[in-house]
Design a protein around this motif. Sequence first.
Motif, PDB file in Angstrom:
ATOM      1  N   TYR A 533      -4.804  -1.868  -0.864  1.00  0.00           N
ATOM      2  CA  TYR A 533      -3.533  -1.953  -1.567  1.00  0.00           C
ATOM      3  C   TYR A 533      -2.493  -2.144  -0.502  1.00  0.00           C
ATOM      4  O   TYR A 533      -2.589  -1.393   0.616  1.00  0.00           O
ATOM      5  N   LEU A 574      -0.267   2.352  -6.973  1.00  0.00           N
ATOM      6  CA  LEU A 574      -0.263   3.866  -6.707  1.00  0.00           C
ATOM      7  C   LEU A 574       1.243   4.268  -6.436  1.00  0.00           C
ATOM      8  O   LEU A 574       1.875   3.547  -5.736  1.00  0.00           O
ATOM      9  N   TRP A 581       0.088  11.644  -6.263  1.00  0.00           N
ATOM     10  CA  TRP A 581       0.137  10.192  -6.235  1.00  0.00           C
ATOM     11  C   TRP A 581      -0.732   9.800  -7.567  1.00  0.00           C
ATOM     12  O   TRP A 581      -1.791  10.450  -7.808  1.00  0.00           O
ATOM     13  N   ALA A 583      -2.527   6.555 -10.059  1.00  0.00           N
ATOM     14  CA  ALA A 583      -2.772   5.486  -9.971  1.00  0.00           C
ATOM     15  C   ALA A 583      -2.866   4.870 -11.349  1.00  0.00           C
ATOM     16  O   ALA A 583      -3.559   5.247 -12.152  1.00  0.00           O
ATOM     17  N   SER A 624      -3.912  12.038  -7.478  1.00  0.00           N
ATOM     18  CA  SER A 624      -4.255  12.791  -6.074  1.00  0.00           C
ATOM     19  C   SER A 624      -4.338  14.235  -6.195  1.00  0.00           C
ATOM     20  O   SER A 624      -3.694  14.804  -7.002  1.00  0.00           O
ATOM     21  N   PRO A 634      -0.772   7.413   0.615  1.00  0.00           N
ATOM     22  CA  PRO A 634      -1.831   8.001  -0.013  1.00  0.00           C
ATOM     23  C   PRO A 634      -2.976   8.182   1.091  1.00  0.00           C
ATOM     24  O   PRO A 634      -4.114   8.761   0.768  1.00  0.00           O
TER      25      PRO A 634
END
Length: 692
Positions: A533, A574, A581, A583, A624, A634
């Motif tokens: 990412y 993200l 966090w 996604a 997360s 992240p």
Amino acid sequence: MTIEGDQMDARAVEEEYVEAGGAESQCSLAVFPDKKLGLVHRSHASAAAASSAAVTETWHNNQSSAAIATMMDGHNKSGDNNNVDARVARRRQSYIDNVDLDPIILQESTHTLLFTEPIKSIPFIFSVLIATLSILCLLLALMNNGVTSKAIKYVIPANVTTACKVAQYISIIIALMMEEEIPTGMYQLKRIPRQYFISTFPELSYKQFVFSNVLRIGMGYLFLINVLLILWKASDVMQIFFDFIALQFIQHLDNVAFSLAKMSMLSASMKAATTRRYFRTEFKRSNPGQSGKSFFFVVIYLLNLSGLLGGMIYVSMKQANGDYQCKSITAKFREDIWRNALVVSSGGYEERTLMYSYFNGEYVQDGNMHDGRPIYIERRKFDGTEFDTTLPSKNLLNTTVKIPAKFQYCSSIRAWVFMHDNIRKSRRDCSSRPECSDCPWLLRSEETEVYDIEEVKGPWQVWQGVIEATDVRISCNECDENADCNLNGVCQKDGTCECFDDVEGVTFFGPHCEVILEDKCRTIVGERYNESYSVLYLPWAPGQLYETYNRPAFTYDSGSGEPGLDSADMSATLIFSGGRWFALFDDQPAARWTGDYLESTIYFLKNFHAFWDKDKTTNIIAISDPVTATGYTPVGVDFFSIRERGEQFGPFGAQYPVQLYNQTGRGYFRCSDEAPLVDPSIANNSAPVGRK
């Protein structure tokens, strides 16, 4: 001149006037003093009586000798008597000029000893010490009152109660009445000019006399400056009066010391110095025949009053406008969750899951006040500016106009509150009750009357269907020095931090440049598939990173190895939500940045809000753990995939660790240039030690 001598001179003038024939044309008039230093006049005819009455009235009004001479001349028509009349007028005025109804004597103070005593004498040295001590105390008071602060506004309270404000303005009048050094010094300098002083005390130095009085004036203005600073800083009525008493004591040290010396409490030389003839000698008006009052002193008092009032009014107006409170704050809520928050919608009420950390971020004064305190309005999570109020022309992503939350003070419950106009605690109508219509709080502080939200102490209460205790961290976004920018930026004159960009491979974000992004972490790699990412750049601003809640966003690098995304030609982003966090997957990544979608995509990114974009949260594929204050990226954070959803599985759904072998505590992502540290047992396709 003695009383008896004055009477004899006056009678002699009268007799001389009569002998010269003045009685033939106009009855004689004599004016001379009595034992009380007044005037006694006598006349021998009605015309003379009128004339003498006019002269006496003129004397009481302190007119000049020229006026009296003119009046007397008006009563004498005969040219032969002009000289006699003039002599009489001059003699009478000579007496009037020697009568002083407002004599002054030197003040009994150690400041006076600075010019009445020899420089090397003990009384002089003692007086210097007393003056030094007084000035030192006044200077220390200035320092304590904040005059040496880089920004004096930080020692001025945000605002004060009405009682305190009234006391502040009353205290200005009291201060001018209490302060006596300025009028004493100026009065002595005006009433005792150089020639008069030297003729009276030829053995003394006039320069020392001037210095002593200038010293008085300077100390007086130090006193008034301290008064103004005390009033600026005051937040309590009694505090004002106590500080005034302390200042007055400092200003009277010279008088106290003089009194002690005069009572033989110090030394024989001090006793002698305080009882000399200098303190018994009277000084008459320096301009004989003129009034003891002076427009000059009135002007001085008015200037001092204007200065104090002007300074106080200036501060009061800035307090009323909220200028002494932080203009921009950052609020950080704990991850408290209200599962059935009631949101007002066009169809009535809608239940949503409210995580208070979604409302973390920047809040800025909007210029409005409520119950005497400023209102802080929520800003965009993207760039800290106001939310857009106009939807895109083709709203293909079905986004909504965001109504910001706010902090304000509510006098009805005597607390600072966090609230949102479209979120309610209950379906039951309570609009008739002030606490609902005026202050539908979601979080509230302990009872307080502080004007500055940063001064709120103690825990807050949060509504989660029931009232629970929580913590709210509120910090000011303004800076005074580079250290307030964590040495990662430069503090600007307007109080904002300008963060360093790409310094030795590091870029900084946040209101205090507290968020760190290293170049090596602009691309991060997952440990399961080595998928990558990269940071998301703004398509409408090349080179600028996209941020939410002061954290950079990361977008999936297509084809980097995630089977679920590559096989379906989907993407994921993200994005930080204030505490965790997320996604978020996208099933049409290519279309989002082209054609009709572009405007809607840009609007969504600019106005993203983790709570109000609830329809997008259903696209969450992973989440997360809650991150710490240093969770800038992240990297090093555990992630969990979201599968089953429903009441049973909590606010996000069933969470499954995505780390290798479902291990937690190791984090999922690493920076791109870091080699993975894999346990040998994992490399051999076996479970880690201690796991089956």
